[in-house]
Design an enzyme around this catalytic site. Sequence first.
Site, PDB file in Angstrom:
ATOM      1  N   HIS A 104       0.827  -1.203   0.000  1.00  0.00           N
ATOM      2  CA  HIS A 104       0.000   0.000   0.000  1.00  0.00           C
ATOM      3  C   HIS A 104       0.861   1.253   0.000  1.00  0.00           C
ATOM      4  O   HIS A 104       1.985   1.240   0.477  1.00  0.00           O
ATOM      5  CB  HIS A 104      -0.975   0.025   1.185  1.00  0.00           C
ATOM      6  CG  HIS A 104      -0.342  -0.041   2.536  1.00  0.00           C
ATOM      7  ND1 HIS A 104       0.231  -1.187   3.047  1.00  0.00           N
ATOM      8  CD2 HIS A 104      -0.221   0.894   3.498  1.00  0.00           C
ATOM      9  CE1 HIS A 104       0.676  -0.957   4.263  1.00  0.00           C
ATOM     10  NE2 HIS A 104       0.425   0.314   4.563  1.00  0.00           N
ATOM     11  N   HIS A 106       0.716   5.348   1.057  1.00  0.00           N
ATOM     12  CA  HIS A 106       0.059   6.408   1.806  1.00  0.00           C
ATOM     13  C   HIS A 106       0.209   7.700   1.009  1.00  0.00           C
ATOM     14  O   HIS A 106       1.310   8.029   0.566  1.00  0.00           O
ATOM     15  CB  HIS A 106       0.745   6.627   3.164  1.00  0.00           C
ATOM     16  CG  HIS A 106       0.660   5.471   4.094  1.00  0.00           C
ATOM     17  ND1 HIS A 106      -0.214   5.439   5.152  1.00  0.00           N
ATOM     18  CD2 HIS A 106       1.365   4.305   4.139  1.00  0.00           C
ATOM     19  CE1 HIS A 106      -0.052   4.301   5.816  1.00  0.00           C
ATOM     20  NE2 HIS A 106       0.896   3.600   5.225  1.00  0.00           N
TER      21      HIS A 106
END
Length: 143
Positions: A104, A106
């Site tokens: 992932h 951010h």
Amino acid sequence: MSIAYDPDNIFAKILRGEIPAHKVYEDEDTLAFMDVMPQAEGHTLVIPKTPSRGFLDAEPEVLAKLVKVAQRVGRAVKTAFDADGLTLFQYNEPAGGQTVFHLHMHIVPRREGVPLKRHEGGMADKDVLAAHADRIRAALGQA
């Protein structure tokens, strides 16, 4: 030694609809949603739908799609929050700061002179997250 992908991580559960998320963008390969422990207003996560533990085990095609969507969502986040800039984080393995073992990125909108909040600083109010997601979707033209 490579550690296997855990299909029961929280992001895999979000992808399967087992855990709710404030989604801002979704296509066949990626999902973007609000971070529930934001370091700044508008803190958004972008994940691939392909199971990947982190940056080093992801297929190059998965990374390419992830970065393309992160750029699109990042532009919308910057616009939606009238930010001076963005900080992107992508952690790998515990020593690198990773706590959820699904690849992932951010996206954190930044303002001059305003420090980031701690990421473990507690869960944000769900109504605030919903409103932030609305702002980003509007900036994406998907309101």
